[in-house]
Design an enzyme around this catalytic site. Structure first.
Site, short mmCIF file in Angstrom:
data_model
loop_
_atom_site.label_atom_id
_atom_site.label_comp_id
_atom_site.label_asym_id
_atom_site.label_seq_id
_atom_site.Cartn_x
_atom_site.Cartn_y
_atom_site.Cartn_z
CB ILE A 173 -0.98 0.01 1.20
CG1 ILE A 173 -1.97 1.18 1.11
CG2 ILE A 173 -0.25 -0.03 2.52
CD1 ILE A 173 -3.13 1.10 2.07
CB CYS A 174 0.98 4.14 0.83
SG CYS A 174 1.14 5.92 1.00
#
Length: 180
Positions: free
Chosen positions: A105-106
């Site tokens: 994620i991210c």
């Protein structure tokens, strides 16, 4: 299932660590915190120090075979540090090569770019990584969560903390399918 969460000693975005950890634990999985150093890691809430967490195992002592999946939380500093650590890069690459689920994620896909495992894959991330992913041979999409099966194992990616609910659901769906 035993799930590795790979993080740097400092810089992981706390919510991107704690929310998937909580959801996986509630579903009966066994998350373990893996880092490049023993002791504790320092999490962050954006740029502010947050809580510390005990490391369960160093990446130098961990093996891909002892885990069923890999979760890569973000934060800007976290993956930027990890992509310069040969053991961390090899660990992430090992999961991809073994066909085991990997979720990032991210900014965490930076580690996957460094590991050379995004070519021919479609993924999402924090928008500033789009060029890096394309330059590494991947396709970047702006979606809340994207699951790519165009490789030896599933790659689950998401953009930011606001997408955590969809990210967690995608991970749990994939792991329940892997357990069946």
């Amino acid at each position: 299932m035993k799930i590795a969460f790979l993080v740097a000693p400092e810089g992981v975005e706390q919510v991107e660590l704690t929310e998937p950890w909580r959801e996986l634990s509630a579903a009966g999985h066994s998350p373990r915190l893996v880092s490049t150093e023993a002791g504790k890691i320092q999490a962050f809430d954006h740029l502010d120090k947050a809580d510390t967490f005990d490391v369960d195992q160093t990446v130098a002592d961990a093996t891909v075979t002892e885990y069923d999946a890999l979760i890569l939380p973000g934060g800007v500093a976290n993956p930027d540090f990890l992509r310069l650590q040969p053991d961390a890069v090899a660990f992430a690459k090992g999961f991809c090569n073994a066909g085991k689920p990997v979720a990032a994620i991210c900014h965490a896909p930076w580690l996957l770019v460094e590991a050379g495992v995004v070519r021919g894959r479609t993924l999402t991330s924090f928008p500033s990584l789009g060029t890096d992913i394309r330059n590494a041979g991947g396709t970047w999409v702006d979606e809340q969560v994207h699951v790519c099966d165009a490789g030896p194992g599933p790659l689950i990616t998401s953009r930011r903390p606001g997408d955590l609910k969809a990210f967690d659901e995608a991970i749990l769906n994939r792991l329940s399918g892997a357990a069946a």
